[in-house]
Design a protein around this motif. Structure first.
Motif, mmCIF file in Angstrom:
data_model
loop_
_atom_site.group_PDB
_atom_site.id
_atom_site.type_symbol
_atom_site.label_atom_id
_atom_site.label_comp_id
_atom_site.label_asym_id
_atom_site.label_seq_id
_atom_site.Cartn_x
_atom_site.Cartn_y
_atom_site.Cartn_z
ATOM 1 N N GLY A 123 -3.357 1.901 -13.361
ATOM 2 C CA GLY A 123 -2.883 1.464 -12.056
ATOM 3 C C GLY A 123 -3.980 0.933 -11.162
ATOM 4 N N HIS A 124 -3.558 0.485 -10.007
ATOM 5 C CA HIS A 124 -4.451 0.032 -8.956
ATOM 6 C C HIS A 124 -4.107 0.811 -7.692
ATOM 7 C CE1 HIS A 124 -6.179 -3.491 -11.028
ATOM 8 N NE2 HIS A 124 -5.016 -3.486 -11.678
ATOM 9 N N ALA A 125 -5.042 0.917 -6.792
ATOM 10 C CA ALA A 125 -4.861 1.739 -5.599
ATOM 11 C C ALA A 125 -3.869 1.152 -4.598
ATOM 12 C CB ALA A 125 -6.208 1.963 -4.914
ATOM 13 N N ARG A 126 -3.619 -0.135 -4.679
ATOM 14 C CA ARG A 126 -2.731 -0.798 -3.713
ATOM 15 C C ARG A 126 -1.642 -1.540 -4.470
ATOM 16 N NH1 ARG A 126 -3.095 -1.758 1.530
ATOM 17 N NH2 ARG A 126 -2.222 -3.630 2.431
ATOM 18 N N ASN A 127 -0.390 -1.304 -4.104
ATOM 19 C CA ASN A 127 0.753 -1.949 -4.750
ATOM 20 C C ASN A 127 1.586 -2.634 -3.678
ATOM 21 O OD1 ASN A 127 0.496 -0.797 -7.591
ATOM 22 N ND2 ASN A 127 0.255 0.964 -6.276
ATOM 23 N N VAL A 128 1.974 -3.872 -3.959
ATOM 24 C CA VAL A 128 2.651 -4.694 -2.960
ATOM 25 C C VAL A 128 3.887 -5.336 -3.592
ATOM 26 C CG1 VAL A 128 2.395 -6.654 -1.385
ATOM 27 C CG2 VAL A 128 0.413 -5.194 -1.886
ATOM 28 N N VAL A 129 5.012 -5.305 -2.880
ATOM 29 C CA VAL A 129 6.219 -6.011 -3.290
ATOM 30 C C VAL A 129 6.672 -6.858 -2.106
ATOM 31 C CG1 VAL A 129 8.595 -5.822 -4.114
ATOM 32 C CG2 VAL A 129 6.883 -4.114 -4.825
ATOM 33 N N ILE A 130 6.808 -8.163 -2.337
ATOM 34 C CA ILE A 130 7.193 -9.094 -1.281
ATOM 35 C C ILE A 130 8.433 -9.847 -1.742
ATOM 36 C CG2 ILE A 130 6.477 -11.014 0.184
ATOM 37 C CD1 ILE A 130 3.553 -10.252 -0.502
ATOM 38 N N GLU A 131 9.441 -9.904 -0.881
ATOM 39 C CA GLU A 131 10.704 -10.567 -1.199
ATOM 40 C C GLU A 131 10.769 -11.959 -0.576
ATOM 41 O OE1 GLU A 131 14.920 -8.641 -1.173
ATOM 42 O OE2 GLU A 131 14.527 -9.459 0.838
ATOM 43 N N PHE A 132 11.322 -12.909 -1.354
ATOM 44 C CA PHE A 132 11.561 -14.267 -0.894
ATOM 45 C C PHE A 132 13.023 -14.613 -1.158
ATOM 46 C CE2 PHE A 132 7.083 -14.019 -1.704
ATOM 47 C CZ PHE A 132 6.500 -14.781 -0.703
ATOM 48 N N SER A 133 13.520 -15.647 -0.546
ATOM 49 C CA SER A 133 14.927 -16.022 -0.705
ATOM 50 C C SER A 133 15.257 -16.490 -2.118
ATOM 51 C CB SER A 133 15.318 -17.087 0.321
ATOM 52 O OG SER A 133 14.558 -18.258 0.110
ATOM 53 N N SER A 134 14.245 -16.933 -2.870
ATOM 54 C CA SER A 134 14.448 -17.384 -4.246
ATOM 55 C C SER A 134 13.112 -17.351 -4.977
ATOM 56 C CB SER A 134 14.993 -18.810 -4.278
ATOM 57 O OG SER A 134 14.013 -19.714 -3.787
ATOM 58 N N LEU A 135 13.179 -17.446 -6.301
ATOM 59 C CA LEU A 135 11.947 -17.522 -7.082
ATOM 60 C C LEU A 135 11.185 -18.798 -6.729
ATOM 61 C CD1 LEU A 135 10.108 -16.316 -9.235
ATOM 62 C CD2 LEU A 135 11.495 -17.484 -10.965
ATOM 63 N N GLN A 136 11.901 -19.893 -6.491
ATOM 64 C CA GLN A 136 11.235 -21.142 -6.110
ATOM 65 C C GLN A 136 10.481 -20.984 -4.795
ATOM 66 O OE1 GLN A 136 10.998 -24.030 -8.068
ATOM 67 N NE2 GLN A 136 9.368 -24.316 -6.563
ATOM 68 N N GLN A 137 11.081 -20.288 -3.844
ATOM 69 C CA GLN A 137 10.409 -20.042 -2.558
ATOM 70 C C GLN A 137 9.137 -19.211 -2.774
ATOM 71 O OE1 GLN A 137 11.524 -21.663 -0.047
ATOM 72 N NE2 GLN A 137 11.049 -20.628 1.842
ATOM 73 N N ALA A 138 9.216 -18.226 -3.676
ATOM 74 C CA ALA A 138 8.042 -17.409 -3.993
ATOM 75 C C ALA A 138 6.942 -18.267 -4.612
ATOM 76 C CB ALA A 138 8.438 -16.277 -4.937
ATOM 77 N N LYS A 139 7.313 -19.177 -5.520
ATOM 78 C CA LYS A 139 6.346 -20.082 -6.142
ATOM 79 C C LYS A 139 5.749 -21.032 -5.120
ATOM 80 C CE LYS A 139 8.631 -20.432 -10.633
ATOM 81 N NZ LYS A 139 9.294 -21.374 -11.559
ATOM 82 N N ASP A 140 6.612 -21.578 -4.254
ATOM 83 C CA ASP A 140 6.131 -22.515 -3.233
ATOM 84 C C ASP A 140 5.129 -21.835 -2.306
ATOM 85 O OD1 ASP A 140 7.755 -24.453 -4.358
ATOM 86 O OD2 ASP A 140 9.293 -24.318 -2.786
ATOM 87 N N CYS A 141 5.387 -20.605 -1.954
ATOM 88 C CA CYS A 141 4.456 -19.866 -1.102
ATOM 89 C C CYS A 141 3.118 -19.708 -1.819
ATOM 90 C CB CYS A 141 5.040 -18.503 -0.734
ATOM 91 S SG CYS A 141 3.964 -17.534 0.347
ATOM 92 N N GLY A 177 0.846 -1.189 0.000
ATOM 93 C CA GLY A 177 0.000 0.000 0.000
ATOM 94 C C GLY A 177 0.879 1.235 0.000
ATOM 95 N N GLY A 178 0.437 2.279 0.622
ATOM 96 C CA GLY A 178 1.235 3.491 0.717
ATOM 97 C C GLY A 178 1.141 4.360 -0.522
ATOM 98 N N ALA A 179 1.807 5.489 -0.445
ATOM 99 C CA ALA A 179 1.775 6.463 -1.532
ATOM 100 C C ALA A 179 2.465 5.909 -2.773
ATOM 101 C CB ALA A 179 2.464 7.753 -1.086
ATOM 102 N N PHE A 180 1.955 6.288 -3.944
ATOM 103 C CA PHE A 180 2.561 5.881 -5.204
ATOM 104 C C PHE A 180 2.197 6.900 -6.273
ATOM 105 C CE2 PHE A 180 -1.682 4.260 -5.576
ATOM 106 C CZ PHE A 180 -1.978 4.324 -6.930
ATOM 107 N N GLU A 181 2.935 6.864 -7.361
ATOM 108 C CA GLU A 181 2.635 7.689 -8.525
ATOM 109 C C GLU A 181 2.571 6.780 -9.738
ATOM 110 O OE1 GLU A 181 4.920 11.253 -9.081
ATOM 111 O OE2 GLU A 181 5.272 11.417 -6.917
ATOM 112 N N GLN A 182 1.414 6.710 -10.370
ATOM 113 C CA GLN A 182 1.231 5.893 -11.567
ATOM 114 C C GLN A 182 1.817 6.657 -12.747
ATOM 115 O OE1 GLN A 182 -0.135 2.794 -11.506
ATOM 116 N NE2 GLN A 182 0.411 2.586 -13.656
ATOM 117 N N MET A 183 2.881 6.144 -13.309
ATOM 118 C CA MET A 183 3.582 6.852 -14.371
ATOM 119 C C MET A 183 3.102 6.439 -15.763
ATOM 120 S SD MET A 183 5.229 8.685 -12.371
ATOM 121 C CE MET A 183 6.527 9.591 -13.170
ATOM 122 N N ASP A 184 2.799 5.186 -15.970
ATOM 123 C CA ASP A 184 2.326 4.684 -17.254
ATOM 124 C C ASP A 184 1.281 3.615 -17.011
ATOM 125 O OD1 ASP A 184 3.973 6.026 -19.280
ATOM 126 O OD2 ASP A 184 5.647 4.938 -18.396
ATOM 127 N N GLY A 185 0.393 3.444 -17.952
ATOM 128 C CA GLY A 185 -0.594 2.378 -17.878
ATOM 129 C C GLY A 185 -1.679 2.644 -16.847
#
Length: 95
Positions: free
Chosen positions: A50-68, A40-48
Motif C-alpha cells: 500500500g501507500h500512505a495516501r489513497n484518493v478517489v475522485i469522481e467525474f461525470s464520465s470516464l471521458q471527463q476523467a480522461k480530459d481532466c 487521505g484519511g484512515a485506511f486498512e491495507q488488506m492485500d498487496g
C-alpha cells in the motif's frame, strides 16, 4: 452514462512539494467537475503493498476523467507532483 473515477495511491516524500501539487491541481478539478470521495484519511491495507495516501475522485464520465488528466492544468500540477513522492493512478469507469 456511467461515471468515471480516478483511484490514486500515493506515498508523499516531500510534503511541501506535494502541497504545491494539491494547490495547482484544484484548477483542473474545478474545471472538470471533480468530486473528492476519499482523500487521505484512515485506511486498512488488506492485500498487496500500500501507500500512505489513497484518493478517489469522481467525474461525470470516464471521458471527463480522461480530459481532466490530459488537461494543461492537470499536466502542470502533475509536473509538480513528480518530485513530491511516488504515485499510482488508474482511471476506472463506474457501473
Amino acid at each position: 452514462m456511467p461515471k468515471g473515477y480516478w483511484i490514486a495511491h500515493v506515498t508523499v516524500t516531500d510534503a511541501a512539494q506535494y502541497q504545491k501539487y494539491v494547490e495547482a491541481s484544484r484548477a483542473a478539478f474545478v474545471k472538470y467537475g471533480a468530486v473528492m470521495l476519499a482523500r487521505g484519511g484512515a485506511f486498512e491495507q488488506m492485500d498487496g503493498q500500500g501507500h500512505a495516501r489513497n484518493v478517489v475522485i469522481e467525474f461525470s464520465s470516464l471521458q471527463q476523467a480522461k480530459d481532466c488528466y490530459n488537461s494543461p492544468e492537470y499536466q502542470h500540477a502533475k509536473s509538480l507532483r513528480k518530485d513530491a513522492g511516488i504515485a499510482q493512478l488508474v482511471l476506472v469507469e463506474g457501473v
